[in-house]
Design an enzyme around this catalytic site. Structure first.
Site, PDB file in Angstrom:
ATOM      1  N   LYS A   1       0.859  -1.177   0.000  1.00 24.51           N
ATOM      2  CA  LYS A   1       0.000   0.000   0.000  1.00 24.51           C
ATOM      3  C   LYS A   1       0.894   1.224   0.000  1.00 24.51           C
ATOM      4  CE  LYS A   1      -4.419   1.020   0.113  1.00 24.51           C
ATOM      5  NZ  LYS A   1      -5.578   0.284  -0.384  1.00 24.51           N
TER       6      LYS A   1
ATOM      7  N   ASP B   1      -7.063   4.434  -4.449  1.00 22.57           N
ATOM      8  CA  ASP B   1      -7.691   4.274  -3.144  1.00 22.57           C
ATOM      9  C   ASP B   1      -8.307   5.637  -2.823  1.00 22.57           C
ATOM     10  OD1 ASP B   1      -7.827   2.249  -0.739  1.00 22.57           O
ATOM     11  OD2 ASP B   1      -7.322   4.137   0.208  1.00 22.57           O
TER      12      ASP B   1
HETATM   13  P1  NDP Z   1     -12.994   7.922  -2.406  1.00 23.48           P
HETATM   14  O1  NDP Z   1     -11.922   8.911  -2.195  1.00 23.48           O
HETATM   15  O2  NDP Z   1     -13.581   7.782  -3.765  1.00 23.48           O
HETATM   16  O3  NDP Z   1     -14.202   8.194  -1.401  1.00 23.48           O
HETATM   17  C1  NDP Z   1     -14.004   8.191  -0.019  1.00 23.48           C
HETATM   18  C2  NDP Z   1     -15.300   8.545   0.660  1.00 23.48           C
HETATM   19  O4  NDP Z   1     -15.132   8.381   2.059  1.00 23.48           O
HETATM   20  C3  NDP Z   1     -15.719   9.984   0.441  1.00 23.48           C
HETATM   21  O5  NDP Z   1     -17.110  10.074   0.497  1.00 23.48           O
HETATM   22  C4  NDP Z   1     -15.073  10.680   1.637  1.00 23.48           C
HETATM   23  O6  NDP Z   1     -15.683  11.908   1.995  1.00 23.48           O
HETATM   24  C5  NDP Z   1     -15.293   9.654   2.721  1.00 23.48           C
HETATM   25  N1  NDP Z   1     -14.267   9.796   3.757  1.00 23.48           N
HETATM   26  C6  NDP Z   1     -12.918   9.815   3.603  1.00 23.48           C
HETATM   27  N2  NDP Z   1     -12.300  10.002   4.783  1.00 23.48           N
HETATM   28  C7  NDP Z   1     -13.291  10.112   5.698  1.00 23.48           C
HETATM   29  C8  NDP Z   1     -13.301  10.318   7.092  1.00 23.48           C
HETATM   30  N3  NDP Z   1     -12.172  10.448   7.791  1.00 23.48           N
HETATM   31  N4  NDP Z   1     -14.523  10.356   7.713  1.00 23.48           N
HETATM   32  C9  NDP Z   1     -15.673  10.216   7.020  1.00 23.48           C
HETATM   33  N5  NDP Z   1     -15.714  10.038   5.690  1.00 23.48           N
HETATM   34  C10 NDP Z   1     -14.541   9.974   5.047  1.00 23.48           C
HETATM   35  O7  NDP Z   1     -12.386   6.532  -1.891  1.00 23.48           O
HETATM   36  P2  NDP Z   1     -12.874   5.065  -2.206  1.00 23.48           P
HETATM   37  O8  NDP Z   1     -14.340   5.025  -2.358  1.00 23.48           O
HETATM   38  O9  NDP Z   1     -12.002   4.525  -3.269  1.00 23.48           O
HETATM   39  O10 NDP Z   1     -12.441   4.304  -0.861  1.00 23.48           O
HETATM   40  C11 NDP Z   1     -13.329   4.171   0.255  1.00 23.48           C
HETATM   41  C12 NDP Z   1     -12.859   3.032   1.128  1.00 23.48           C
HETATM   42  O11 NDP Z   1     -12.830   1.822   0.361  1.00 23.48           O
HETATM   43  C13 NDP Z   1     -11.450   3.166   1.711  1.00 23.48           C
HETATM   44  O12 NDP Z   1     -11.403   2.555   2.975  1.00 23.48           O
HETATM   45  C14 NDP Z   1     -10.596   2.363   0.735  1.00 23.48           C
HETATM   46  O13 NDP Z   1      -9.394   1.906   1.318  1.00 23.48           O
HETATM   47  C15 NDP Z   1     -11.542   1.220   0.436  1.00 23.48           C
HETATM   48  N6  NDP Z   1     -11.259   0.489  -0.792  1.00 23.48           N
HETATM   49  C16 NDP Z   1     -11.255   1.103  -2.002  1.00 23.48           C
HETATM   50  C17 NDP Z   1     -11.020   0.383  -3.149  1.00 23.48           C
HETATM   51  C18 NDP Z   1     -11.117   0.976  -4.496  1.00 23.48           C
HETATM   52  O14 NDP Z   1     -11.078   0.209  -5.467  1.00 23.48           O
HETATM   53  N7  NDP Z   1     -11.290   2.261  -4.653  1.00 23.48           N
HETATM   54  C19 NDP Z   1     -10.657  -1.054  -3.077  1.00 23.48           C
HETATM   55  C20 NDP Z   1     -10.771  -1.622  -1.762  1.00 23.48           C
HETATM   56  C21 NDP Z   1     -11.024  -0.853  -0.670  1.00 23.48           C
HETATM   57  P3  NDP Z   1     -14.985  13.294   1.562  1.00 23.48           P
HETATM   58  O15 NDP Z   1     -15.267  13.435   0.116  1.00 23.48           O
HETATM   59  O16 NDP Z   1     -15.604  14.320   2.431  1.00 23.48           O
HETATM   60  O17 NDP Z   1     -13.513  13.100   1.855  1.00 23.48           O
END
Ligand code: NDP
Length: 449
Positions: free
Chosen positions: A130, A170
């Protein structure tokens, strides 16, 4: 748990905490695995004395570097970049890059450790890694993001490669950022290879990669429900987050007849009791992916309630998909979820449930798919993107989606095989053990290193 096993677990965790002080997320991720694996190793002599967990919790290497760049106003900025290469026992390192203001080494290490087990579960030959940076892309212009990505790769390129380490996206890193980074890698090395996944479709990306994590998470939920004679149709569903994983979890859940009533971002959540339909979801995609706005705007547009600074877990539901970030479900949130009658939780985000929350779900014996099983669809399709790049061809949408489905079905079956406790399936235990076995067997075979 027998006394000897408990004291082994305590000794192991005490040593880990002493060697990695202050890294609470890393401690938590390791504990959630060790809690299942130490009893398993105790019962399986072939792994005893091999020190597999001790070795797996010491990453192969950690790279930390400065990322210098210039903002739109001519100011010089400096951020910190990371790549944690946890284990390449079963294949080249593979795992996403996260750009987030609050990123720490502890978060990087927990994610790389988790990724090792998740990648193993997919059945594809991928090790765990990562990376990322403490860079906040949200308040930056597209040109600033581009310059940052170029500077980031100008250092990282020497540590990655199609046969050694293949990063992906991510939090904060989507197709735009991956494309800028791939462009810079190609420019420096003069090679067009599958060194990154999640690329644009015009230059080696795979169909369904964007949707894969969310879709896979819903396929996992469907498998758990089907086993109980249930399905997603007409179920009331909570989703947190509104980024990549949340959007495509919502899309697939709606397609399967579920009623999604919440979405969130780091500022708050919206509750739409009538359900978020496909048209409203298109608005969310445009809001978040194009305009990069706040979820509050959904509430203003559709006249629904917005809860600033809150998470959605007190809203009654049948199913819950945490899809935002780590530790977003604490013990009391988990209690509210269970008390409100929720029957199943599938984790789209990585480690969204804290230790107390996990205990609540397992004690209540609800269906609970941990992230390493439920969100493995993203890295699975990344693995399929690598395969297509190596073969220099592109599969069509249904080919990739069918393969994704089969991989998730297989992960579900492995969890059932290793997680059965009478008539209850402990999916956390099943995922940990199934993920562990392949990596452990490889480590035993490869010799001591
Ligand atoms: P994005 O950046 O597309 O979206 C993240 C979302 O989570 C946004 O809505 C963001 O809100 C919110 N968020 C981020 N930090 C916080 C926080 N501290 N408190 C509350 N809300 C928060 O990321 P992804 O959708 O790609 O990833 C989301 C999760 O899924 C992560 O844990 C990631 O590791 C996991 N994941 C992702 C994969 C992928 O293919 N993308 C694969 C496997 C796991 P805001 O816009 O306000 O920051």
């Amino acid at each position: 748990m027998a006394k000897t096993v408990q004291s082994r677990l305590d000794r192991f965790m005490n040593g880990l905490i002493r060697r990695n002080p202050g890294e609470s997320e890393f401690h938590q991720a390791v504990y959630e695995v060790a809690d299942d694996i130490i009893p398993f190793v105790h019962q399986n002599p072939i792994y005893q004395g091999e020190m597999i967990l001790e070795r797996l919790t010491e990453p192969d290497r950690i790279i930390i570097f400065r990322v210098g760049w210039e903002d739109d106003h001519g100011n010089i900025r400096a951020n910190r970049g990371y790549r944690v290469q946890n284990s390449n026992a079963i294949g080249p390192y593979k795992g996403g890059l996260r750009f987030h203001r609050d990123l720490t080494l502890s978060v990087m290490k927990f994610l790389a450790f988790e990724q090792t087990f998740k990648n193993s579960l997919t059945g594809l030959p991928m090790g765990g890694a990562k990376g990322g940076a403490d860079f906040n892309p949200k308040d930056k212009s597209a040109r600033e993001v581009m310059r940052f990505c170029q500077s980031f790769i100008t250092e990282l390129y020497r540590h990655i490669g199609q046969f050694s380490d293949v990063p992906a996206g991510d939090i904060g890193v989507g197709a735009r950022e991956i494309s800028y980074m791939f462009g810079q890698y190609k420019r420096i090395t003069n090679e067009f290879t599958g060194v990154m996944t999640g690329k644009g479709l015009a230059f080696g990306g795979s169909l369904v990669r964007t949707e894969a994590t969310g879709y896979g998470c819903v396929y996992m939920m469907e498998n758990m429900l089907n086993r109980k004679g249930e399905g997603l149709k007409d179920k009331t569903i909570l989703i947190s987050g509104s980024g990549n994983v949340a959007q495509y979890t919502a899309e697939k859940a709606i397609e399967m007849g579920g009623k999604v009533v919440t979405l969130s971002d780091s500022a708050g959540f919206i509750h739409d009791p009538a359900g978020i339909d496909s048209e409203k979801l298109e608005y969310v995609k445009e809001l978040k992916n194009v305009r990069r706005g706040r979820i509050l705007e959904y509430a203003e547009k559709y006249g629904v309630e917005y809860f600033p600074g809150k998470r959605p877990w007190a809203v009654p539901c049948d199913l819950a998909f945490p899809c935002a970030t780590q530790n977003e479900i604490r013990g009391p949130d988990a209690e509210a979820i269970v008390q409100n009658g929720c029957m199943a939780v599938a984790e789209g985000a990585n480690m969204p449930t804290d230790k107390d929350g996990c205990t609540v779900f397992l004690d209540a014996r609800i269906l609970y798919a941990p992230s390493k099983a439920a969100n493995a669809g993203g890295v699975a399709v990344s693995g399929l993107e690598m395969a297509q790049n190596s073969m220099r061809l592109s599969w069509d949408r249904s080919e990739v989606d069918n393969r994704l489905r089969r991989i998730i079905d297989d992960i579900h079956d492995k969890c059932v095989e290793y997680g059965s406790e009478g008539d209850y399936i402990n999916y956390r235990k099943g995922a940990n053990i199934a993920g562990f076995i392949k990596v452990a067997d490889a480590m035993v075979g490869l010799g001591i290193m």
